[in-house]
Design a protein around this motif. Structure first.
Motif, PDB file in Angstrom:
ATOM      1  N   VAL A  41       0.827  -1.217   0.000  1.00  0.00           N
ATOM      2  CA  VAL A  41       0.000   0.000   0.000  1.00  0.00           C
ATOM      3  C   VAL A  41       0.860   1.267   0.000  1.00  0.00           C
ATOM      4  CG1 VAL A  41      -1.657   1.370   1.314  1.00  0.00           C
ATOM      5  CG2 VAL A  41      -1.965  -1.094   1.114  1.00  0.00           C
ATOM      6  N   GLY A  42       0.609   2.153  -0.968  1.00  0.00           N
ATOM      7  CA  GLY A  42       1.302   3.429  -1.054  1.00  0.00           C
ATOM      8  C   GLY A  42       2.679   3.371  -1.681  1.00  0.00           C
ATOM      9  N   LEU A  43       3.160   2.183  -2.019  1.00  0.00           N
ATOM     10  CA  LEU A  43       4.518   2.054  -2.567  1.00  0.00           C
ATOM     11  C   LEU A  43       4.536   1.833  -4.074  1.00  0.00           C
ATOM     12  CD1 LEU A  43       6.161  -0.256   0.149  1.00  0.00           C
ATOM     13  CD2 LEU A  43       6.413   2.217  -0.100  1.00  0.00           C
ATOM     14  N   VAL A  44       3.520   1.149  -4.606  1.00  0.00           N
ATOM     15  CA  VAL A  44       3.512   0.793  -6.028  1.00  0.00           C
ATOM     16  C   VAL A  44       2.837   1.906  -6.829  1.00  0.00           C
ATOM     17  CG1 VAL A  44       2.919  -0.972  -7.719  1.00  0.00           C
ATOM     18  CG2 VAL A  44       3.326  -1.626  -5.342  1.00  0.00           C
ATOM     19  N   LYS A  45       3.572   2.463  -7.789  1.00  0.00           N
ATOM     20  CA  LYS A  45       3.086   3.637  -8.511  1.00  0.00           C
ATOM     21  C   LYS A  45       3.224   3.477 -10.024  1.00  0.00           C
ATOM     22  CE  LYS A  45       4.548   6.589  -4.655  1.00  0.00           C
ATOM     23  NZ  LYS A  45       3.195   6.974  -4.205  1.00  0.00           N
ATOM     24  N   CYS A  46       2.417   4.257 -10.739  1.00  0.00           N
ATOM     25  CA  CYS A  46       2.491   4.310 -12.197  1.00  0.00           C
ATOM     26  C   CYS A  46       3.505   5.382 -12.586  1.00  0.00           C
ATOM     27  CB  CYS A  46       1.117   4.645 -12.782  1.00  0.00           C
ATOM     28  SG  CYS A  46       1.160   4.992 -14.560  1.00  0.00           S
ATOM     29  N   PRO A  47       4.515   5.081 -13.395  1.00  0.00           N
ATOM     30  CA  PRO A  47       5.525   6.065 -13.769  1.00  0.00           C
ATOM     31  C   PRO A  47       5.026   7.126 -14.749  1.00  0.00           C
ATOM     32  CG  PRO A  47       5.896   4.035 -14.961  1.00  0.00           C
ATOM     33  CD  PRO A  47       4.791   3.754 -13.988  1.00  0.00           C
ATOM     34  N   ASP A  48       3.880   6.874 -15.388  1.00  0.00           N
ATOM     35  CA  ASP A  48       3.355   7.814 -16.375  1.00  0.00           C
ATOM     36  C   ASP A  48       2.465   8.884 -15.749  1.00  0.00           C
ATOM     37  OD1 ASP A  48       4.710   6.588 -18.457  1.00  0.00           O
ATOM     38  OD2 ASP A  48       3.081   5.191 -18.858  1.00  0.00           O
ATOM     39  N   CYS A  49       1.473   8.457 -14.945  1.00  0.00           N
ATOM     40  CA  CYS A  49       0.568   9.444 -14.344  1.00  0.00           C
ATOM     41  C   CYS A  49       0.941   9.759 -12.906  1.00  0.00           C
ATOM     42  CB  CYS A  49      -0.885   8.973 -14.412  1.00  0.00           C
ATOM     43  SG  CYS A  49      -1.262   7.544 -13.370  1.00  0.00           S
ATOM     44  N   GLY A  50       1.814   8.935 -12.297  1.00  0.00           N
ATOM     45  CA  GLY A  50       2.287   9.211 -10.947  1.00  0.00           C
ATOM     46  C   GLY A  50       1.386   8.732  -9.824  1.00  0.00           C
ATOM     47  N   ARG A  51       0.222   8.192 -10.152  1.00  0.00           N
ATOM     48  CA  ARG A  51      -0.712   7.762  -9.110  1.00  0.00           C
ATOM     49  C   ARG A  51      -0.353   6.388  -8.554  1.00  0.00           C
ATOM     50  NH1 ARG A  51      -6.903   8.469 -10.031  1.00  0.00           N
ATOM     51  NH2 ARG A  51      -6.737   8.348  -7.769  1.00  0.00           N
ATOM     52  N   ASN A  52      -0.831   6.130  -7.330  1.00  0.00           N
ATOM     53  CA  ASN A  52      -0.656   4.796  -6.767  1.00  0.00           C
ATOM     54  C   ASN A  52      -1.420   3.793  -7.615  1.00  0.00           C
ATOM     55  OD1 ASN A  52       0.856   5.752  -4.634  1.00  0.00           O
ATOM     56  ND2 ASN A  52      -0.870   5.897  -3.238  1.00  0.00           N
ATOM     57  N   MET A  53      -0.872   2.596  -7.739  1.00  0.00           N
ATOM     58  CA  MET A  53      -1.553   1.561  -8.502  1.00  0.00           C
ATOM     59  C   MET A  53      -2.561   0.843  -7.615  1.00  0.00           C
ATOM     60  SD  MET A  53       1.495   0.095 -10.956  1.00  0.00           S
ATOM     61  CE  MET A  53       0.372  -0.920 -11.922  1.00  0.00           C
ATOM     62  N   ALA A  54      -3.643   0.378  -8.237  1.00  0.00           N
ATOM     63  CA  ALA A  54      -4.729  -0.264  -7.500  1.00  0.00           C
ATOM     64  C   ALA A  54      -4.538  -1.769  -7.457  1.00  0.00           C
ATOM     65  CB  ALA A  54      -6.064   0.071  -8.163  1.00  0.00           C
ATOM     66  N   PHE A  55      -4.795  -2.348  -6.291  1.00  0.00           N
ATOM     67  CA  PHE A  55      -4.729  -3.800  -6.123  1.00  0.00           C
ATOM     68  C   PHE A  55      -6.111  -4.376  -6.417  1.00  0.00           C
ATOM     69  CE2 PHE A  55      -5.395  -7.557  -3.443  1.00  0.00           C
ATOM     70  CZ  PHE A  55      -4.348  -8.354  -3.865  1.00  0.00           C
ATOM     71  N   SER A  56      -6.140  -5.451  -7.190  1.00  0.00           N
ATOM     72  CA  SER A  56      -7.435  -6.056  -7.504  1.00  0.00           C
ATOM     73  C   SER A  56      -7.314  -7.571  -7.601  1.00  0.00           C
ATOM     74  CB  SER A  56      -7.986  -5.496  -8.824  1.00  0.00           C
ATOM     75  OG  SER A  56      -7.139  -5.838  -9.903  1.00  0.00           O
ATOM     76  N   ASN A  57      -8.426  -8.219  -7.356  1.00  0.00           N
ATOM     77  CA  ASN A  57      -8.490  -9.674  -7.448  1.00  0.00           C
ATOM     78  C   ASN A  57      -9.825 -10.027  -8.113  1.00  0.00           C
ATOM     79  OD1 ASN A  57      -8.010 -12.377  -7.142  1.00  0.00           O
ATOM     80  ND2 ASN A  57      -8.575 -12.457  -4.984  1.00  0.00           N
ATOM     81  N   PRO A  58      -9.971  -9.666  -9.413  1.00  0.00           N
ATOM     82  CA  PRO A  58     -11.256  -9.783 -10.107  1.00  0.00           C
ATOM     83  C   PRO A  58     -11.752 -11.214 -10.258  1.00  0.00           C
ATOM     84  CG  PRO A  58      -9.482  -9.358 -11.664  1.00  0.00           C
ATOM     85  CD  PRO A  58      -8.896  -9.215 -10.296  1.00  0.00           C
ATOM     86  N   ASN A  59     -12.953 -11.437  -9.760  1.00  0.00           N
ATOM     87  CA  ASN A  59     -13.612 -12.745  -9.911  1.00  0.00           C
ATOM     88  C   ASN A  59     -12.751 -13.908  -9.417  1.00  0.00           C
ATOM     89  OD1 ASN A  59     -15.827 -11.464 -11.207  1.00  0.00           O
ATOM     90  ND2 ASN A  59     -14.681 -11.462 -13.136  1.00  0.00           N
ATOM     91  N   GLY A  60     -11.970 -13.656  -8.375  1.00  0.00           N
ATOM     92  CA  GLY A  60     -11.165 -14.719  -7.797  1.00  0.00           C
ATOM     93  C   GLY A  60      -9.959 -15.111  -8.622  1.00  0.00           C
ATOM     94  N   ARG A  61      -9.666 -14.322  -9.666  1.00  0.00           N
ATOM     95  CA  ARG A  61      -8.505 -14.635 -10.494  1.00  0.00           C
ATOM     96  C   ARG A  61      -7.212 -14.180  -9.817  1.00  0.00           C
ATOM     97  NH1 ARG A  61      -9.909 -12.079 -16.206  1.00  0.00           N
ATOM     98  NH2 ARG A  61     -10.738 -10.446 -14.845  1.00  0.00           N
ATOM     99  N   GLU A  62      -6.095 -14.351 -10.496  1.00  0.00           N
ATOM    100  CA  GLU A  62      -4.795 -14.007  -9.934  1.00  0.00           C
ATOM    101  C   GLU A  62      -4.768 -12.541  -9.490  1.00  0.00           C
ATOM    102  OE1 GLU A  62      -0.176 -14.716 -11.250  1.00  0.00           O
ATOM    103  OE2 GLU A  62      -1.543 -13.904 -12.748  1.00  0.00           O
ATOM    104  N   PRO A  63      -4.440 -12.271  -8.242  1.00  0.00           N
ATOM    105  CA  PRO A  63      -4.377 -10.883  -7.763  1.00  0.00           C
ATOM    106  C   PRO A  63      -3.308 -10.107  -8.507  1.00  0.00           C
ATOM    107  CG  PRO A  63      -3.428 -12.370  -6.150  1.00  0.00           C
ATOM    108  CD  PRO A  63      -4.094 -13.233  -7.188  1.00  0.00           C
TER     109      PRO A  63
END
Length: 219
Positions: A3-25
């Motif tokens: 949390v708060g460490l993984v970022k997008c180098p293009d827009c600078g925002r934090n990246m979102a963690f997701s686990n859609p429909n039980g698939r690979e997080p």
């Protein structure tokens, strides 16, 4: 734990963690998740990111144990070199910002004199001065941010030993944990993947707290 460490180098925002429909997080760009026209996915699986970060930390620990003083000196040179480049860049940007701030002061003074002399109307003076004042306010915020960045890089350059002392605490750790990440890492930038299938590669940039030079891994 990322949390708060993984970022997008293009827009600078934090990246979102997701686990859609039980698939690979996984992680993906938060901006892209909200509007796919504003950025790209930068998606990376959680397990892949864990492996890259753990491998890089263990690589430093192994080098420290194997090379001893040589590794310490290499880290110091690397940090000083990387920090020096960033500080030089920030100082150049700071110089330009301060020069423009001074220019705007002079412009506003001339506008005032022209208004007093009746060469430009009150309405025109107000409109123009507000525009310049807004620009100057933004530049002053930029100047403050640049000074903070210069101080931060200078601190890192002088505290390479702190990185070595901190990372040594985790020489027997085989799994990542939150406290370990927070102590060692400032940020992790995940770039957009290139290629497909077996040709797919993805750059991951790890910025350590006490090192100025970024460390990179490939997913």
């Amino acid at each position: 734990m990322f949390v708060g460490l993984v970022k997008c180098p293009d827009c600078g925002r934090n990246m979102a963690f997701s686990n859609p429909n039980g698939r690979e997080p996984r992680f993906r760009c938060r901006t892209y998740a909200r509007n796919s026209n504003l950025c790209t996915t930068h998606a990376i699986s959680y397990d892949t990111l864990v492996k890259i970060v753990m491998d890089d930390i263990q690589k430093h620990i192994k080098n420290m144990e194997t090379l001893g003083d040589q590794f310490i000196e290499e880290m110091r040179v690397l940090s000083e070199s990387g920090g020096g480049k960033k500080i030089k860049q920030f100082k150049q940007e700071l110089e330009l910002a301060e020069k423009r701030i001074a220019e705007i002061d002079s412009i506003i003074m001339k506008l005032f004199e022209q208004n007093v002399a009746g060469k430009i109307s009150d309405g025109r003076f107000e409109k123009m001065s507000v525009t310049y004042e807004n620009e100057q306010r933004e530049l002053e915020e930029r100047r403050k941010a640049l000074k903070e960045k210069i101080e931060a890089e200078d601190y890192k350059t002088k505290n390479t030993n702190q990185f070595l002392e901190t990372i040594r605490k985790y020489e027997n750790v085989t799994e990542l944990n939150r406290s370990m990440l927070v102590e060692l890492i400032d940020s992790i930038y995940v770039y957009q993947a290139e290629g497909t299938g077996k040709e797919r590669t993805q750059k991951v940039e790890i910025n350590y707290r006490f090192l100025c030079e970024s460390q990179c891994g490939i997913a």
